[in-house]
Each structure stands twice: as C-alpha cells, then as structure tokens.
Design an enzyme around this catalytic site. Structure first.
Site, mmCIF file in Angstrom:
data_model
loop_
_atom_site.group_PDB
_atom_site.id
_atom_site.type_symbol
_atom_site.label_atom_id
_atom_site.label_comp_id
_atom_site.label_asym_id
_atom_site.label_seq_id
_atom_site.Cartn_x
_atom_site.Cartn_y
_atom_site.Cartn_z
ATOM 1 N N SER A 158 1.093 -1.288 0.035
ATOM 2 C CA SER A 158 -0.174 0.162 0.139
ATOM 3 C C SER A 158 0.943 1.244 0.098
ATOM 4 C CB SER A 158 -0.893 0.003 1.256
ATOM 5 O OG SER A 158 -1.969 1.035 1.028
ATOM 6 N N GLU A 159 0.854 2.092 -1.054
ATOM 7 C CA GLU A 159 1.713 3.322 -1.206
ATOM 8 C C GLU A 159 1.630 4.252 -0.072
ATOM 9 O OE1 GLU A 159 -0.594 2.508 -3.362
ATOM 10 O OE2 GLU A 159 -1.527 4.311 -4.355
#
Lengths: 235, 217
Positions: free
Chosen positions: B45-46
């Site tokens: 998840s960035e």
C-alpha cells in the site's frame, strides 16, 4: 537548548502571513491536528501548504481552507473536499498537483541536502511541461527541485525531550520526510518522554531535525473510510 | 459479461507466488479477495505498508492503519511500515512485481489516462503517475466502455495522460487483451460474449488471431 513547548499556540507563535508550510499526513491519518487547530485560531493568512491531501470539508487542512487562510496548495490528491474544489474552480485558490512519489522525494531531497532529483513520474504528461528532461539508460526523467519550506508541522506517536520521534503504523507516511525538510520543524506527539526513555535503535527521526516539540491533546483521529468485515458467529 | 467481482477473479490468475503487488482503488482492491490457494503474495500500500491484510473486525478499526484508499485495514504477520519516499523508492526501483489499476482510457500504444477530466474533475493523480512510470508489469482493470457507451480502448487517449507506453494487459467485463506493438491483441472473451461484440466496442486497433477462448478462473 530547550525544544519543549507547552502547546501548539506557543510553538507556532512566530508563523507569519505568507509562510510556506509542510504538513504531514496521508488523508486524515497522521495529520498534525493540534498545529492545524492552532493555525485556525491564529488566523495566519496567505499560506502555501505542501501536503499530500487537503483534508475534508470540516477536518484537517479543510479547516484552514474554510477560513480562506490558504493561498496555494501543493498536493497529489485532493478528491475528498468539496470546498477545495469550489475554491479551485472559482480561482480563489492556487493549486499545484504533483505525483505523490515526486512530492515525497522532493521533501526527502530537502532533508538530505540535495537540490534536485530525477524521476520518471509524469514523463509525457502535462506534469512535464516546462521541466528539464534528462535521459539515463535510454529512459527519460524529469528534473524536480527540492522543496524550500519555512516550517514543517509533523505528528508523531512518541517523542522525547531531544526531539527524537517514533511514528505509528501508516501514520508515518510523509511525516519523517517533512520533519527533515522544514527550516523550522514543529513536532506534536501523543506521548512526550524524557531523553533515554525511547530505544535509540527504534528512532525514526533523529532530534537534529526537530526544533520544537510539544505534547498534543484531544486527538480525534478521524477515520475517512471506515471499512470492516463481519465477525463469524461463535460456534 | 463479467461483474466486478468476476473481473477481480480473472485478474487474480495473474498473481504468481512470491509477487509483491500494488492494487489500485476500485476493482483492483477486490483482487485481494481471490488470491489463489497455495500462492503467497505481499500487498503493498503506497502510503507505507508491505503486508496489507483484510479489513478489521468491527470495533477493531485503527485510525493509524489505513490503505491508499484511506480505508481502515489490518497488517499481516511479517509486514513492515515505512515512509512515503521509501514506498515510492521501492516502486521506482522496480521491486514491486505487479501493479493493477483502473483507467478512464487506454490507447493501443499502452498510454493511460486516469486522473483528470478537464473542467469537471480535479482530484489529482495521487501515486498513479509514479506507479505507471516505473512498474515492470502494469495491468489495467476497467469497464470496456464509459458511462456514455463510448469505448475506453482508443487509438489515442483524449483525456490528459497519466503515463505513456506502460500498460501491458487489460481485463474488462468483456475481454482480456494484451497491449502489443501492433495494438490490442484479444486473448480471451468473457463467457457468452462474442468476438463481434468486442470488435464493435473497441475503438483502437484490435488484433484477432485464430479462435478466441472463453475466460476461465
């Protein structure tokens, strides 16, 4: 040397109209709630805010937008805020939208003392307009400059009297990068402890980057998208 | 014609054991529900997490633990947290094996537009431009046509671009297509969907070679 301040109002006392301010957080996660609330009370205007998002209508940076304290936003995603969209479309608010990785790395570059970075993000798009392009190993990269911010407001989980900081989970996001990048960095923490109480092996932001620190109060930690799964019934 | 969950199920077939995967918002997020048995993937998840888990049980939501869509999530054993520069550093350095994201338009050259409708929608690109500029393997999950019924697979993108020449594969409710140097190559069709329908709904150059099998998952 004393970095400890009593509260946000005291830590923010010298912030002037027209200041360039970085604000940590991703969405409403890990935002400097106390600093934002103090800025609203103080009424400082013509601010340039560098932050990944612009909050929502009634929380986060949205509170500063409502009071028309923001002249310009530099962000990557501003989708959750109707007042923001209204001010943008009416021309009241200046906005620079930049890729999220570029935003993060321009903060990082400032903290590492590097004037610029090269990134492939935005090549061939309107983000590249007017920017210098260099080719390395047959791939094009944009030259992007390090940010130059007067103040950085960051939120950490724990901090000590030396200014060392530890963040929690995904509330880390932009906070350590902006902490490194601000000319004056102001950290608000949930727990403030004496030097030596934090494990030096676990520090995320060394105190050299933090000029002022205070213990925040009344954290609301609002959730933007509450998603849950159902519990299976007990057998 | 597939529904969104079936598109996600078909996309899940693209996952390989040991992959680090970034899933975008919308249909791509649903792929996490269909990871094939015996395959281990690590979801990135960035906003700063490797090892994203399921949504939390009610009452266990943690405001400090969210995904890039700002949804409350959990982390799995063996996960790690990091800052946003490191997050995009691992993306830029090609460490993430597969990126699945949505799109408004894809061109036959693999250009993608998914962040802006001039005069209408001003939300920003978030991490999409970084992801498409760097990821090794980019799959687009989207509907074949827009709400007006116009094809989203075009000779050239009309909307402002997110990235150029980057999309490798497209999965829609009608078809699976590769993006090749010559154009969109039809690989599979959804159950009950004819090749003629896909031809009619694809505005960009479409390559059809031999029999086109029905999708399986």
């Amino acid at each position: 040397m004393n970095k400890i301040f009593k509260n946000a109002a005291e830590a923010l006392n010298d912030i002037h109209d027209g200041a360039i301010i970085m604000l940590g957080g991703f969405g409403l996660c890990g935002i400097p709630e106390n600093c934002i609330a103090a800025m609203v009370l103080k009424g400082t205007k013509e601010l340039t805010c560098i932050a990944n998002n612009a909050g929502i209508d009634d929380f986060g940076i949205g509170l500063l937008l409502q009071k028309r304290q923001v002249k310009k936003m530099i962000s990557s995603y501003v989708g959750e805020n109707a007042e923001f969209e209204r001010q943008l479309l009416s021309g009241e608010l200046e906005v620079e939208l930049i890729p999220q990785g570029t935003l993060a790395t321009r903060c990082m570059a400032a903290g590492y003392g590097m004037p610029a970075i090269f990134t492939p993000a935005g090549v061939g798009t309107e983000v590249a307009i007017g920017k210098e392009i260099r080719t390395f190993n047959n791939k094009e990269y944009l030259l992007e400059y390090a940010f130059d911010a007067d103040f950085a407001f960051v939120k950490a989980w724990k901090g000590d009297t030396e200014g060392n900081l530890i963040y929690k989970e995904t509330a880390r996001n932009f906070n350590p990068l902006m902490a490194m990048a601000g000319k004056i960095t102001i950290a608000e923490v949930e727990e403030l402890v004496s030097a030596g109480e934090l494990d030096a092996n676990q520090i995320h932001t060394p105190g050299i980057y933090v000029h002022r620190i205070f213990k925040g109060i009344n954290y609301e930690k609002r959730i933007e998208q509450r998603t849950v799964r159902a519990r299976l019934p007990n057998p | 014609m597939l529904n969104k969950n079936q598109i996600a199920q078909r996309l899940a077939k693209e996952l390989k054991d040991g992959f680090y995967v970034n899933l975008g918002i919308g249909i791509p997020t649903l792929v996490a529900n269909y990871i094939p048995e015996g395959i281990k993937v690590v979801l990135q998840s960035e906003n700063g997490l490797l090892g994203m888990g399921a949504f939390p049980f009610e009452g266990e939501e943690d405001p400090d633990l969210i995904n890039a869509g700002k949804q409350t999530i959990t982390s799995v054993p063996g996960s790690s947290f990091f800052d946003s520069a490191m997050s995009f550093g691992m993306i830029r350095a090609g460490k993430v094996d597969l990126t699945i994201l949505g799109a408004m338009e894809v061109s036959e050259k693999g250009d993608i537009a998914n962040w802006k409708i001039p005069g209408k929608m001003v939300k920003g690109m978030g991490g999409a431009m970084d992801l498409v500029a760097s990821a090794k393997n980019i799959i687009v999950a989207m509907m074949h046509s827009n709400p007006k019924g116009e094809s989203k697979l075009l000779p050239r993108c009309v909307l402002p671009l997110t990235g150029i020449g980057c999309v490798k594969k497209i999965v829609t409710e009608l078809a699976v297509l590769d993006v090749t140097k010559e154009g969109f190559k039809l690989l599979e069709r959804a159950p009950g969907v004819s090749v003629e329908e896909i031809v009619a709904k694809t505005a960009g150059k479409l390559i059809i070679e031999g029999e086109i099998p029905e999708m399986e998952w």
